[in-house]
Design an enzyme around this catalytic site. Sequence first.
Site, PDB file in Angstrom:
ATOM      1  NE  ARG A 121      -4.229  -1.815   1.435  1.00 52.74           N
ATOM      2  CZ  ARG A 121      -4.419  -2.890   2.194  1.00 52.74           C
ATOM      3  NH1 ARG A 121      -3.717  -3.031   3.304  1.00 52.74           N
ATOM      4  NH2 ARG A 121      -5.291  -3.793   1.847  1.00 52.74           N
ATOM      5  CE  LYS A 143       1.717  13.422 -15.876  1.00 50.99           C
ATOM      6  NZ  LYS A 143       1.689  13.875 -17.274  1.00 50.99           N
ATOM      7  CD  GLU A 185       9.946  15.525 -22.733  1.00 44.28           C
ATOM      8  OE1 GLU A 185       9.256  16.550 -22.651  1.00 44.28           O
ATOM      9  OE2 GLU A 185       9.447  14.373 -22.846  1.00 44.28           O
ATOM     10  CE  LYS A 227       6.947  17.457 -14.736  1.00 45.90           C
ATOM     11  NZ  LYS A 227       7.285  16.211 -15.360  1.00 45.90           N
ATOM     12  CD  GLU A 237      -1.485  15.554 -17.605  1.00 44.85           C
ATOM     13  OE1 GLU A 237      -0.284  15.387 -17.318  1.00 44.85           O
ATOM     14  OE2 GLU A 237      -2.057  14.925 -18.484  1.00 44.85           O
ATOM     15  NE  ARG A 241       2.352  16.837 -14.294  1.00 44.18           N
ATOM     16  CZ  ARG A 241       2.815  16.068 -13.327  1.00 44.18           C
ATOM     17  NH1 ARG A 241       2.282  16.099 -12.124  1.00 44.18           N
ATOM     18  NH2 ARG A 241       3.829  15.240 -13.550  1.00 44.18           N
ATOM     19  CG  ASN A 245       0.842  15.938 -21.670  1.00 38.07           C
ATOM     20  OD1 ASN A 245       1.838  15.430 -21.160  1.00 38.07           O
ATOM     21  ND2 ASN A 245      -0.322  16.002 -21.045  1.00 38.07           N
ATOM     22  CG  HIS A 248       4.350  14.343 -24.583  1.00 31.64           C
ATOM     23  ND1 HIS A 248       5.073  15.492 -24.845  1.00 31.64           N
ATOM     24  CD2 HIS A 248       5.085  13.653 -23.674  1.00 31.64           C
ATOM     25  CE1 HIS A 248       6.170  15.493 -24.112  1.00 31.64           C
ATOM     26  NE2 HIS A 248       6.215  14.387 -23.398  1.00 31.64           N
ATOM     27  CG  HIS A 252       2.467   9.312 -25.720  1.00 32.34           C
ATOM     28  ND1 HIS A 252       1.735   9.754 -24.648  1.00 32.34           N
ATOM     29  CD2 HIS A 252       3.765   9.464 -25.366  1.00 32.34           C
ATOM     30  CE1 HIS A 252       2.557  10.168 -23.702  1.00 32.34           C
ATOM     31  NE2 HIS A 252       3.779  10.014 -24.112  1.00 32.34           N
ATOM     32  CG  HIS A 265       9.484   9.868 -24.256  1.00 39.45           C
ATOM     33  ND1 HIS A 265       8.177   9.612 -24.598  1.00 39.45           N
ATOM     34  CD2 HIS A 265       9.477  11.003 -23.519  1.00 39.45           C
ATOM     35  CE1 HIS A 265       7.414  10.559 -24.086  1.00 39.45           C
ATOM     36  NE2 HIS A 265       8.162  11.409 -23.435  1.00 39.45           N
TER      37      HIS A 265
END
Length: 362
Positions: A121, A143, A185, A227, A237, A241, A245, A248, A252, A265
């Site tokens: 947990r 993330k 980035e 950031k 997000e 936020r 992206n 992205h 992606h 990436h």
Amino acid sequence: MYELNLKLKTHQYPIFIGNSILQKSNILRSVCINKSAIVLVTNHTISTLWKQYIIDAFKVLSIQFYEFVIPDGEEYKNIETIEKCITFLLKKNCNRDIILIAFGGGVIGDITGFVASIYQRGVSYIQIPTTLLAQVDASIGGKTGVNHTLGKNMLGVFWHPDAVIIDTNFLNTLSRKQLVSGMAEVVKYGIIFDELFFNWLEKKYYELLNLKKEDILYCIKKCCEFKVNVVIKDERESYLRTILNLGHTFGHAIESYIGYGKYLHGEAISIGIVMAARTAEILNIINTVDVQRIIYLLKKIGLPTIAPKNMNPDEYIPYMIKDKKSINNGKIRLILPKKIGHVEIYSDIENKIILRAISNAS
Ligand code: GLY
């Protein structure tokens, strides 16, 4: 050394940035205090290159130390690796007082953070990113997650580290390809937030690729500040936020369609940024000079700016629709630059415009 502080409602953590800071300071001692064991999660490449450096840094703590090593590459960022890591922790009888160390690039960070979030947990972890991409982006903001064959980052949670330690020394063994990938980035931040920073990148990209110390430190600090400022305002997000992206949703789609690991990436994101800029150009919301400057800088850095030959424009759409961040009321949501230093979120772009933009980036 620079120190930033990411302050959220329920959690706050420091981000240390410097050269050879892992061994010099008391940082590790303060972060690992009262832990029953340290579990380093890393990949074969990093372990081979930096094992002694990391052992020397941690041995002063006199805490039980384990290492879990996985193969290098985005293709291992999956649920199977998560299970293997959890099995390892259980076999070592790790309890909830352990601390995991994500020692590697974005893939290692995402995997380690995800394991930390679900193991018994939730346990602590820290990020020690070794790639430029992870140092300027992925290690900050909590993330975590893994890919599914049907989509990138489809499983995951927000789970923040106790600290991020950015030691630029690790960049010295980074391949040119990885370094260049991380620059995508960096350029992204310039386009989103700050024309002056973009101008600076146009002047300094050569020094950055050659890891000139004061330039690389300044660059990483600047990106981390961008950031942090966004994550503080919109941790989960919900809206703001999303601007991070930029590129992205296209990127992606490329990564998922071509197969994880075939494009780094940052390489996929670079092409995605060009597609976003082309979309903005078709819609007349950015001037062509800015689009040209964006493409020119990416090219100069050595990033790809042209769509993969074996992917037709209409093959992007199903992946873009599946991208959890890109959908708003069933429509594809895109982050588009209005000018260098400013982006906006658009939710009503017709597919035919998107298809044209992809063709224009081919
Ligand atoms: N990489 C974008 C974000 O962390 O939100």
